[in-house]
Enzyme design. Sequence first.
Site: not given
Ligand SMILES: O=P(O)(O)OP(=O)(O)OP(=O)(O)OC[C@H]1O[C@@H](n2cnc3c(O)ncnc32)[C@H](O)[C@@H]1O
Length: 184
Positions: A8, A12, A36, A67, A141-142, A162, A167-168
């Site tokens: 990854t 986070g 992907e 993912d 994050f995200g 969290k 989900h994770r």
């Molecule tokens: O593919 P990798 O390198 O693992 O990193 P990524 O962050 O791009 O991973 P994903 O494709 O799985 O993530 C899809 C999106 O969803 C977001 N995301 C994934 N899990 C999240 C979480 O637990 N909380 C908030 N956003 C999340 C993440 O920031 C990406 O924008």
Amino acid sequence: MRTLRFVTTNPGKVREAEQYLSDVYDVTQHDYDYAEIQSDELADIAARGAEDAYEAQDADVPIIVDDAGLFVRALDGFPGPYSSYVEDTLGIERVWDLAEDLEDRRGAFRCTVAYTDGDVTETFSGAVQGTVVAPRGDGGFGYDPIFEHDGETFAEMDTERKNALSHRGRALAKLADWLAEREN
Ligand SMILES: O=P(O)(O)OP(=O)(O)OP(=O)(O)OC[C@H]1O[C@@H](n2cnc3c(O)ncnc32)[C@H](O)[C@@H]1O
């Protein structure tokens, strides 16, 4: 202690995985740009990514790939499997702009963790329901700042809280149970 490589770019995700796996595994972030595949199924994307990364590595170490995505009901599941691309291009503020006018702002985070050790590949999935809200909080994050569950956004929670709901966390708990069972 055994090593588990987590493929990854997202530290986070590694922090969250460590909470479930660090008793038995040294979880290391592993850099590999797996292709992907285009699919609506997170499990297919993660499993193919894990197998691809396993083949490409210079060692014989188990691999995990995760993912994930945010699926907004009234947007037919958008951004879903395209969540990463949408975060990078639009950004979460603009996802909130899109969601703000919706009458129904319910959505779900979904995650699939794929594990492979070269012989066996397994996938573990988790989901959590919530609501898309205006950004709040600076943890996580995200999409965490715009995803509210039980009155708090994921960005307002610490990692432990969290993980207990997310989900994770749910997918990782299944992976940890499965790994423990295989040991016995
Ligand atoms: O593919 P990798 O390198 O693992 O990193 P990524 O962050 O791009 O991973 P994903 O494709 O799985 O993530 C899809 C999106 O969803 C977001 N995301 C994934 N899990 C999240 C979480 O637990 N909380 C908030 N956003 C999340 C993440 O920031 C990406 O924008």
